[in-house]
Design a protein around this motif. Structure first.
Motif, PDB file in Angstrom:
ATOM      1  N   GLU A  40     -10.736  -3.410 -20.025  1.00  0.00           N
ATOM      2  CA  GLU A  40     -11.737  -4.453 -20.292  1.00  0.00           C
ATOM      3  C   GLU A  40     -12.701  -4.619 -19.121  1.00  0.00           C
ATOM      4  N   ALA A  41     -12.205  -4.442 -17.906  1.00  0.00           N
ATOM      5  CA  ALA A  41     -13.033  -4.560 -16.704  1.00  0.00           C
ATOM      6  C   ALA A  41     -13.798  -3.268 -16.416  1.00  0.00           C
ATOM      7  N   GLN A  42     -13.551  -2.243 -17.210  1.00  0.00           N
ATOM      8  CA  GLN A  42     -14.199  -0.935 -17.095  1.00  0.00           C
ATOM      9  C   GLN A  42     -13.909  -0.237 -15.770  1.00  0.00           C
ATOM     10  N   TYR A  43     -12.700  -0.448 -15.248  1.00  0.00           N
ATOM     11  CA  TYR A  43     -12.293   0.281 -14.052  1.00  0.00           C
ATOM     12  C   TYR A  43     -12.053   1.739 -14.420  1.00  0.00           C
ATOM     13  N   ARG A  44     -12.337   2.634 -13.514  1.00  0.00           N
ATOM     14  CA  ARG A  44     -12.092   4.054 -13.744  1.00  0.00           C
ATOM     15  C   ARG A  44     -10.753   4.487 -13.143  1.00  0.00           C
ATOM     16  N   SER A  45     -10.320   3.813 -12.075  1.00  0.00           N
ATOM     17  CA  SER A  45      -8.997   4.115 -11.531  1.00  0.00           C
ATOM     18  C   SER A  45      -8.361   2.838 -10.997  1.00  0.00           C
ATOM     19  N   ILE A  46      -7.051   2.789 -11.142  1.00  0.00           N
ATOM     20  CA  ILE A  46      -6.270   1.626 -10.735  1.00  0.00           C
ATOM     21  C   ILE A  46      -5.005   2.110 -10.046  1.00  0.00           C
ATOM     22  N   ARG A  47      -4.334   1.203  -9.358  1.00  0.00           N
ATOM     23  CA  ARG A  47      -3.139   1.571  -8.587  1.00  0.00           C
ATOM     24  C   ARG A  47      -1.963   0.707  -9.039  1.00  0.00           C
ATOM     25  N   LEU A  48      -0.870   1.371  -9.352  1.00  0.00           N
ATOM     26  CA  LEU A  48       0.352   0.701  -9.786  1.00  0.00           C
ATOM     27  C   LEU A  48       1.435   0.935  -8.738  1.00  0.00           C
ATOM     28  N   VAL A  49       1.907  -0.132  -8.121  1.00  0.00           N
ATOM     29  CA  VAL A  49       2.961  -0.044  -7.108  1.00  0.00           C
ATOM     30  C   VAL A  49       4.293  -0.290  -7.812  1.00  0.00           C
ATOM     31  N   ASP A  76       0.793  10.571  -8.095  1.00  0.00           N
ATOM     32  CA  ASP A  76       1.335   9.784  -6.995  1.00  0.00           C
ATOM     33  C   ASP A  76       0.225   9.484  -6.002  1.00  0.00           C
ATOM     34  N   ASP A  77       0.274   8.297  -5.437  1.00  0.00           N
ATOM     35  CA  ASP A  77      -0.659   7.944  -4.375  1.00  0.00           C
ATOM     36  C   ASP A  77      -0.332   8.853  -3.192  1.00  0.00           C
ATOM     37  N   SER A  78      -1.312   9.555  -2.684  1.00  0.00           N
ATOM     38  CA  SER A  78      -1.063  10.531  -1.619  1.00  0.00           C
ATOM     39  C   SER A  78      -0.544   9.900  -0.336  1.00  0.00           C
ATOM     40  N   TYR A  79      -0.817   8.614  -0.151  1.00  0.00           N
ATOM     41  CA  TYR A  79      -0.369   7.939   1.066  1.00  0.00           C
ATOM     42  C   TYR A  79       0.939   7.191   0.877  1.00  0.00           C
ATOM     43  N   ASN A  80       1.325   6.978  -0.366  1.00  0.00           N
ATOM     44  CA  ASN A  80       2.510   6.183  -0.628  1.00  0.00           C
ATOM     45  C   ASN A  80       3.115   6.622  -1.959  1.00  0.00           C
ATOM     46  N   GLY A  82       5.435   5.569  -3.450  1.00  0.00           N
ATOM     47  CA  GLY A  82       5.962   4.415  -4.166  1.00  0.00           C
ATOM     48  C   GLY A  82       4.902   3.766  -5.050  1.00  0.00           C
ATOM     49  N   ALA A  83       3.785   4.474  -5.221  1.00  0.00           N
ATOM     50  CA  ALA A  83       2.691   3.964  -6.052  1.00  0.00           C
ATOM     51  C   ALA A  83       2.081   5.113  -6.853  1.00  0.00           C
ATOM     52  N   THR A  84       1.448   4.761  -7.958  1.00  0.00           N
ATOM     53  CA  THR A  84       0.792   5.733  -8.817  1.00  0.00           C
ATOM     54  C   THR A  84      -0.666   5.342  -8.990  1.00  0.00           C
ATOM     55  N   ILE A  85      -1.540   6.334  -8.872  1.00  0.00           N
ATOM     56  CA  ILE A  85      -2.958   6.149  -9.137  1.00  0.00           C
ATOM     57  C   ILE A  85      -3.191   6.554 -10.594  1.00  0.00           C
ATOM     58  N   ILE A  86      -3.808   5.674 -11.358  1.00  0.00           N
ATOM     59  CA  ILE A  86      -4.043   5.904 -12.777  1.00  0.00           C
ATOM     60  C   ILE A  86      -5.551   6.037 -12.998  1.00  0.00           C
ATOM     61  N   HIS A  87      -5.949   7.135 -13.646  1.00  0.00           N
ATOM     62  CA  HIS A  87      -7.343   7.394 -13.971  1.00  0.00           C
ATOM     63  C   HIS A  87      -7.537   7.085 -15.453  1.00  0.00           C
TER      64      HIS A  87
END
Length: 90
Positions: A40-49, A76-80, A82-87
């Motif tokens: 809804e916010a039209q984000y292209r990528s978000i981060r899930l910890v 996977d977040d390249s720096y952590n 324990g998190a996932t980057i979602i496109h």
């Protein structure tokens, strides 16, 4: 679907959601609401910890992401790890 706290407050996510604050039984509800709000916010990528450890929440979240129609890809977040980057799809 509205995600509310025990105090009947709606949770508004930005570009990141930290699952540490939620019980594993609520993972599906939280992830789906996070994805809905992001679209809804039209984000292209978000981060899930989700945490490192045994990654129960990570496995739950990835199962949702695998079949969600608004998810283009995730990694996977390249720096952590324990998190996932979602496109998200446009």
């Amino acid at each position: 679907m509205t995600l509310e706290t025990d105090h009947n407050e709606q949770i508004i996510f930005g570009t990141e959601c930290d699952l540490h604050h939620f019980h594993p039984k609520d993972t599906k509800l939280v992830v789906l609401e996070f994805l809905k709000q992001a679209k809804e916010a039209q984000y292209r990528s978000i981060r899930l910890v989700h945490g490192k450890g045994k990654s129960v929440k990570k496995k739950q979240a990835h199962a949702i992401l695998d079949s969600h129609p608004n998810v283009e890809s995730y990694n996977d977040d390249s720096y952590n790890w324990g998190a996932t980057i979602i496109h998200l799809k446009k």
